[in-house]
Write an enzyme that holds these catalytic residues in place. Sequence first.
Site, mmCIF file in Angstrom:
data_model
loop_
_atom_site.group_PDB
_atom_site.id
_atom_site.type_symbol
_atom_site.label_atom_id
_atom_site.label_comp_id
_atom_site.label_asym_id
_atom_site.label_seq_id
_atom_site.Cartn_x
_atom_site.Cartn_y
_atom_site.Cartn_z
ATOM 1 N N TYR A 65 -5.207 14.878 7.584
ATOM 2 C CA TYR A 65 -6.400 14.513 8.348
ATOM 3 C C TYR A 65 -7.125 15.744 8.888
ATOM 4 O O TYR A 65 -8.294 15.694 9.232
ATOM 5 C CB TYR A 65 -6.057 13.590 9.526
ATOM 6 C CG TYR A 65 -5.445 12.258 9.133
ATOM 7 C CD1 TYR A 65 -5.438 11.843 7.809
ATOM 8 C CD2 TYR A 65 -4.894 11.421 10.086
ATOM 9 C CE1 TYR A 65 -4.874 10.638 7.444
ATOM 10 C CE2 TYR A 65 -4.334 10.209 9.732
ATOM 11 C CZ TYR A 65 -4.318 9.819 8.414
ATOM 12 O OH TYR A 65 -3.769 8.621 8.062
ATOM 13 N N ASP A 77 1.185 7.505 10.656
ATOM 14 C CA ASP A 77 0.095 6.541 10.834
ATOM 15 C C ASP A 77 0.435 5.245 10.101
ATOM 16 O O ASP A 77 0.379 4.139 10.657
ATOM 17 C CB ASP A 77 -1.198 7.170 10.284
ATOM 18 C CG ASP A 77 -2.433 6.335 10.572
ATOM 19 O OD1 ASP A 77 -2.329 5.363 11.350
ATOM 20 O OD2 ASP A 77 -3.501 6.658 10.025
ATOM 21 N N ASP A 80 1.739 1.403 11.757
ATOM 22 C CA ASP A 80 1.039 0.120 11.551
ATOM 23 C C ASP A 80 1.982 -0.895 10.897
ATOM 24 O O ASP A 80 2.015 -2.065 11.261
ATOM 25 C CB ASP A 80 -0.204 0.296 10.669
ATOM 26 C CG ASP A 80 -1.443 0.690 11.473
ATOM 27 O OD1 ASP A 80 -1.291 1.360 12.519
ATOM 28 O OD2 ASP A 80 -2.561 0.334 11.067
ATOM 29 N N ASP A 128 9.059 6.766 1.163
ATOM 30 C CA ASP A 128 8.880 5.519 0.414
ATOM 31 C C ASP A 128 10.042 4.556 0.632
ATOM 32 O O ASP A 128 9.834 3.374 0.966
ATOM 33 C CB ASP A 128 8.630 5.791 -1.088
ATOM 34 C CG ASP A 128 9.524 6.873 -1.667
ATOM 35 O OD1 ASP A 128 10.328 7.463 -0.907
ATOM 36 O OD2 ASP A 128 9.426 7.129 -2.879
ATOM 37 N N LYS A 146 8.570 13.689 2.409
ATOM 38 C CA LYS A 146 8.526 13.403 0.975
ATOM 39 C C LYS A 146 8.907 14.716 0.289
ATOM 40 O O LYS A 146 8.144 15.291 -0.493
ATOM 41 C CB LYS A 146 7.114 12.909 0.606
ATOM 42 C CG LYS A 146 6.960 12.432 -0.828
ATOM 43 C CD LYS A 146 7.681 11.128 -1.142
ATOM 44 C CE LYS A 146 7.500 10.775 -2.608
ATOM 45 N NZ LYS A 146 8.432 9.738 -3.087
HETATM 46 MG MG MG Z 1 -3.703 3.739 12.034
#
Ligand code: MG
Length: 380
Positions: free
Chosen positions: A159, A264, A268, A240, A208
């Site tokens: 990001y 992130d 969620d 994963d 990862k």
């Molecule tokens: Mg989010």
Amino acid sequence: MESQPIATTGGGHPRSGRDHARVAVLPGDGIGPEVTAAAAAVLQRVAAAHGLTLELAERPVGGAAIESEGAPLPEATLRLCRESDAVLFGAAGGPRWDHLRGDARPGAATLRLRRELGLCVNLRPVRAFPALCGRSPLRPEVIREADFVIVRELTGGAYFGEHARSGSGMDESAHDTMVYTRREVARVVGFACRLARSRRGRLTSVDKANALWSGRLWRDVATEVAAQHPDVSVEHALVDSFALRMLQDPARLDVVVAENLFGDILSDEAAAIPGSLGLMASASLNPEGGPALYEPIHGSAPDIAGRGIADPMGAILSAALMLEHSLGLPQAAREVRQAVDRALEAGILTPDLGGTSTTEEMTAAVLRALPAPATLGAGS
Ligand code: MG
Ligand code: NAI
């Protein structure tokens, strides 16, 4: 099940013994104003009961700030945050501003606030609420004992790396770079180790490492930092397979640390455990001090904005994190969590939880379930 305090060492700077604190309130867009109003009401009530005078100062952010002041993060909003003890944030964004790009987007305010305030550690507690175990898409016996914290790195990775788009036609391409420095990884993993030590002493570091170079650096540094915390048992997991394992056996998790993008997504996904995105809280901290930012993890929910039916619990539980990490009132934080449990047990539920209650009714139920001021002890 009483949840564990998630706070303690490192980051967050409780100031015990103070009698006055300043909180910046940035309601933002969509349901942001609806849920921050609920959280502010709870904060005011609980702080007063514990002898803390709270000065709440409100400023626009996100789309609301674009409309009123021409930028998603006006300088005056940033200044207010810097001059406050803590920031209560709602949400930024909505279809009205979807055509904007780059720094003009409402969400750019969130990224800039994180960078300017050095908020590199994001805490997202995950637990099952006893009253809602039957509502989760997961089986009650799988989630009942779940009580863990996701520690997400917040100012690095994809990001914040270089982004670009070039070329044209079918050759048009875009890239985002995921960069991590040794310092960035060590900082967040160190925080997660100290947090684990204050809880059940278990850390899961997610990466990862089998496919990404940044993942290999993450694992090398996490291994080194973990070695400095012999009282914390550390396991490494690939993101994963971990995404599945987190939902298959959440009760075995204590503290989970991950880079920005993975954290992130995982947090969620973890909302499946309490059963709604509307129930999830977060704290964003600078381990070196300064104001921290508290916000529900959900967005502006344009589909339900303005209807008075947003679930305020994620924002209210974010206020509980503020009481604990920034305002030095861990006992008040416990009282808020218990009040949330009692309100849910009383069946006062917004539509996302299968009920028909409004935001106001749910907030009133939490306020009613708080201890009466006269019965409160002075200390916390
Ligand atoms: Mg989010
Ligand atoms: P969202 O979290 O706003 O909504 C996803 C779904 O969950 C929607 O169906 C919504 O109604 C429901 N929901 C979310 N919070 C709820 C609550 N408190 N009570 C009841 N239902 C709730 O995510 P979405 O739809 O992906 O994004 C909407 C806008 O919010 C976008 O503009 C996005 O960029 C922005 N956003 C902002 C964030 C922030 O400010 N930190 C975080 C995530 C998204």
